[in-house]
Enzyme design. Structure first.
Site, mmCIF file in Angstrom:
data_model
loop_
_atom_site.group_PDB
_atom_site.id
_atom_site.type_symbol
_atom_site.label_atom_id
_atom_site.label_comp_id
_atom_site.label_asym_id
_atom_site.label_seq_id
_atom_site.Cartn_x
_atom_site.Cartn_y
_atom_site.Cartn_z
ATOM 1 C CE LYS A 75 -3.959 -0.585 0.132
ATOM 2 N NZ LYS A 75 -5.021 -1.027 -0.816
HETATM 3 N N1 PMP Z 1 -3.083 -7.594 2.450
HETATM 4 C C1 PMP Z 1 -2.894 -6.623 3.358
HETATM 5 C C2 PMP Z 1 -2.121 -6.954 4.602
HETATM 6 C C3 PMP Z 1 -3.435 -5.339 3.160
HETATM 7 O O1 PMP Z 1 -3.255 -4.382 4.092
HETATM 8 C C4 PMP Z 1 -4.169 -5.078 1.984
HETATM 9 C C5 PMP Z 1 -4.766 -3.707 1.798
HETATM 10 N N2 PMP Z 1 -6.013 -3.556 2.437
HETATM 11 C C6 PMP Z 1 -4.364 -6.124 1.068
HETATM 12 C C7 PMP Z 1 -3.784 -7.363 1.310
HETATM 13 C C8 PMP Z 1 -5.235 -5.984 -0.164
HETATM 14 O O2 PMP Z 1 -4.883 -4.949 -0.988
HETATM 15 P P1 PMP Z 1 -5.967 -4.161 -1.841
HETATM 16 O O3 PMP Z 1 -6.611 -3.146 -0.934
HETATM 17 O O4 PMP Z 1 -5.196 -3.548 -2.930
HETATM 18 O O5 PMP Z 1 -6.984 -5.147 -2.317
#
Ligand code: PMP
Length: 367
Positions: A75
Site C-alpha cells: 500500500k
Molecule cells: N493484504 C494486506 C495486509 C493489506 O493491508 C491489503 C490492503 N487492504 C491487502 C492485502 C489488499 O490490498 P488491496 O486493498 O489492494 O486489495
C-alpha cells in the site's frame, strides 16, 4: 450483482482510458536516494522452490515481495501515488491534512509520504487491526482514531464514517479515498504489473492476489489481461467477506469475524473492477496463518498474514499448471505488523489455531 466490465479487456494500452505513468525505474548500485520514497516499488520476485516441492507443484512458484517497500507493504505504492496526484492536481497544498479510513497499511503508506513531505495525517482504523500498525502510524506522526470493527462501512461510527465527519470539520483536510481513487488500481496497473511482467521476461501463466479494496488485483489483473490475455487472474477473499464472485461462494451466515487483516470487505469498493478476476477462492484463518508461518519458516520470507491466505490458495490453484509455467503470488505486507499476533505461539494457541503439544509437520524442513 454481476460485475460490469468497465473496460473492454484486450484493448491496447494506448486506448486505455487511464493516465499511464511510466514505470519508475530502479536506481542502480550505490547511487544516493533523495528520500526514502524512492524505495517504493521495484520489489523483488523470489522463487518459492522449497514450498513448491513440498506441495508437489510442477510449475515455478514466485513471490512478489511487497514487504520490501519503504513502509513495509504494497500500500506504500498507492499512498505515494495518491498524494503525488493530489499535489499535481492542486488539491493538496503545504500544511494540509490527509485523512484516510484504512485497515492500516494504506495508513502507513500515507503517513510515511506525509512525514517525508510535511503533511498532517489522521488515520481511522478498526479496533481489530494490530497494535503494531498503530505504533508505526504514531511513530510516523499520524493521529490515530480507532473505530468499532463491527460497524458497517456506511454507519457514522465506522472508520469510513468517522473519516468523512472529520473531513467536514477540519479545514484544508482531504480524504484521498482508496476505495474510489483511480490512483489505487493505477499504481498497480502502471507499477506492480509492469514490474512482474518484466521480471518474468514476459512469460506468466497465473497471478494470485488477495483483495481488500481490490486495487492490487484489479490494477495488476487489468494490465496483465491487456498485455498477456491468457494469464489466469485468481482472487483471494477471506471466509466471512463478500468480495468473491459468484456470490454463492460467500456462504451467508458465516459472520464477518475473520482474523486475517487487510483482505475482505462488507461492500464492493468502486475501484474494484471484479471482471478482471477469472476465478475466486475463499481462504480460512487456519490455513492463512499456517501458510504464513510456513512461508517464513521454509523460505525465510518475513511476510504477513494475508500472504498466507494468498499462498494457501496458490498451492491449490497452481496445481493445474505444468512444468515451465509460472505462478506469481503477491505477498502484501510484513511480519512486522503481526509480532504479537499470528507470529506469536501464544496468540495462535489462545485463538485455537495451534496445538501446543505438537509441531507442524513442515517445521523440520528438509534441506
Ligand atoms: N493484504 C494486506 C495486509 C493489506 O493491508 C491489503 C490492503 N487492504 C491487502 C492485502 C489488499 O490490498 P488491496 O486493498 O489492494 O486489495
Amino acid at each position: 450483482v454481476t460485475p460490469k466490465c468497465t473496460w473492454a479487456l484486450g484493448k491496447s494500452q494506448s486506448e486505455s482510458p487511464h493516465q499511464n505513468l511510466p514505470r519508475h525505474e530502479p536506481k542502480v548500485g550505490s547511487s544516493i536516494m533523495s528520500t526514502v520514497l524512492e524505495m517504493v516499488g521495484n520489489t523483488p520476485l523470489v522463487r518459492l522452490d522449497k514450498i513448491a516441492k513440498m506441495e508437489g507443484l510442477e510449475c515455478e512458484l514466485l513471490a512478489k515481495c511487497e514487504f520490501f517497500n519503504a513502509g513495509g507493504s504494497v500500500k506504500d505504492r498507492i499512498g505515494h501515488r495518491m498524494i503525488e496526484e493530489a499535489e499535481r492536481d492542486g488539491i493538496l497544498k503545504p500544511g494540509d491534512t490527509v485523512i484516510e479510513p484504512t485497515s492500516g497499511n494504506t495508513g502507513v503508506g500515507l503517513a510515511l509520504v506525509a512525514a517525508v513531505k510535511g503533511y498532517k495525517c489522521i488515520i481511522c482504523i478498526p479496533e481489530k487491526m494490530s497494535n503494531e500498525k498503530i505504533s508505526v502510524l504514531k511513530a510516523l506522526g499520524a493521529e490515530v482514531i480507532r473505530t468499532p470493527t463491527e460497524a458497517a462501512f456506511d454507519t457514522p461510527e465506522s472508520h469510513v464514517g468517522v473519516s468523512w465527519k472529520l473531513k467536514n470539520e477540519i479545514p484544508n483536510s482531504h480524504i484521498l479515498d482508496q476505495y474510489r481513487n483511480p490512483g489505487n488500481p493505477l499504481a498497480h496497473y502502471d507499477g506492480t504489473a509492469e514490474e512482474i511482467i518484466a521480471q518474468c521476461g514476459g512469460k506468466l501463466d497465473m497471478i494470485i492476489a488477495g483483495a481488500g479494496t481490490g486495487g492490487t488485483v484489479a490494477g495488476i489483473g487489468r494490465k496483465i489481461k491487456e498485455k498477456l490475455p491468457k494469464v489466469k487472474v485468481v482472487g483471494v477473499d477471506p471466509e466471512g467477506s463478500i468480495l468473491a464472485y459468484p456470490d454463492e461462494l460467500n456462504v451467508p451466515g458465516e459472520g464477518t469475524a475473520y482474523q486475517v487483516e487487510g483482505i475482505g470487505y462488507d461492500f464492493i469498493p468502486t475501484v474494484f473492477d471484479r471482471s478482471v478476476v477469472d476465478e475466486w477462492y475463499k481462504s480460512g484463518d487456519q490455513e492463512t496463518f499456517d501458510y504464513a508461518r510456513k512461508l517464513i519458516r521454509v523460505e525465510g520470507l518475513l511476510a504477513g498474514g494475508s500472504s498466507g491466505s494468498a499462498l494457501s490458495v496458490a498451492v491449490k490453484a497452481a496445481r493445474s499448471l505444468k512444468a515451465g509455467q509460472k505462478c506469481v503470488v503477491i505477498l502484501p505486507d510484513s511480519i512486522r505488523n503481526y509480532l504479537t499476533k499470528f507470529v506469536d505461539d501464544r496468540w495462535m494457541q489462545y485463538n485455537g489455531f495451534m496445538d501446543p503439544s505438537s509441531k507442524p509437520s513442515w517445521w523440520d524442513v528438509p534441506v
